[in-house]
Design a protein around this motif. Structure first.
Motif, PDB file in Angstrom:
ATOM      1  N   ARG A 116       0.740  -1.799  -2.475  1.00 15.86           N
ATOM      2  CA  ARG A 116       1.808  -2.709  -2.932  1.00 15.86           C
ATOM      3  C   ARG A 116       2.058  -3.839  -1.942  1.00 15.86           C
ATOM      4  N   ASP A 117       2.005  -3.529  -0.653  1.00 18.99           N
ATOM      5  CA  ASP A 117       2.282  -4.530   0.384  1.00 18.99           C
ATOM      6  C   ASP A 117       1.032  -5.317   0.776  1.00 18.99           C
ATOM      7  N   GLY A 118      -0.125  -4.726   0.548  1.00 23.79           N
ATOM      8  CA  GLY A 118      -1.356  -5.366   1.002  1.00 23.79           C
ATOM      9  C   GLY A 118      -1.323  -5.540   2.509  1.00 23.79           C
ATOM     10  N   LEU A 119      -1.763  -6.672   2.976  1.00 20.74           N
ATOM     11  CA  LEU A 119      -1.826  -6.946   4.416  1.00 20.74           C
ATOM     12  C   LEU A 119      -0.581  -7.661   4.942  1.00 20.74           C
ATOM     13  N   ALA A 120       0.425  -7.828   4.098  1.00 19.85           N
ATOM     14  CA  ALA A 120       1.616  -8.608   4.456  1.00 19.85           C
ATOM     15  C   ALA A 120       2.359  -8.070   5.680  1.00 19.85           C
ATOM     16  N   ARG A 121       2.355  -6.756   5.900  1.00 17.85           N
ATOM     17  CA  ARG A 121       3.109  -6.169   7.019  1.00 17.85           C
ATOM     18  C   ARG A 121       2.266  -5.971   8.280  1.00 17.85           C
ATOM     19  N   VAL A 122       0.994  -6.341   8.223  1.00 17.97           N
ATOM     20  CA  VAL A 122       0.111  -6.199   9.385  1.00 17.97           C
ATOM     21  C   VAL A 122       0.306  -7.416  10.292  1.00 17.97           C
ATOM     22  N   PRO A 123       0.593  -7.195  11.570  1.00 18.23           N
ATOM     23  CA  PRO A 123       0.803  -8.325  12.488  1.00 18.23           C
ATOM     24  C   PRO A 123      -0.412  -9.252  12.549  1.00 18.23           C
ATOM     25  N   GLU A 124      -0.129 -10.541  12.649  1.00 16.47           N
ATOM     26  CA  GLU A 124      -1.188 -11.549  12.684  1.00 16.47           C
ATOM     27  C   GLU A 124      -2.157 -11.305  13.847  1.00 16.47           C
TER      28      GLU A 124
END
Length: 97
Positions: free
Chosen positions: A23-31
């Motif tokens: 659902r979140d995909g990579l959105a919550r992974v730090p840059e």
């Protein structure tokens, strides 16, 4: 608690994987992690439940990391594990003379 996980492999480091909630995909992974990891390559997706056994990871820890930080990073196995799988003639190359 169950999650539909997307698993990405790193193009830079063999056997390094990133677990995220689909659902979140990579959105919550730090840059910074994405930069070090390389462009994530989707490997597969599956339903992760507390009862499911993972080969190299603790299921409870993966689920906890997904909940708290939005991702779980699976590091490659230690070098010693690689050596166990080398052909015998390569292992003898390092024997003392």
């Amino acid at each position: 608690m169950k999650r539909i996980c997307s698993i990405y492999k790193s193009p830079r480091k063999s056997e390094m994987y990133l677990y995220v909630d689909k659902r979140d995909g990579l959105a919550r992974v730090p840059e910074g992690l994405i930069t070090a990891f390389g462009t994530p390559q989707l490997t597969f997706e599956f339903v992760l439940t507390p009862e499911r056994q993972l080969e190299r990871e603790d299921t409870a820890k993966v689920l906890e990391n997904l909940e708290k930080q939005g991702y779980h990073l699976q590091m490659p196995p230690p070098q010693e594990e690689y050596i166990e799988h080398l052909p015998e003639h390569l292992l003898r190359m390092n024997d003392p003379v």
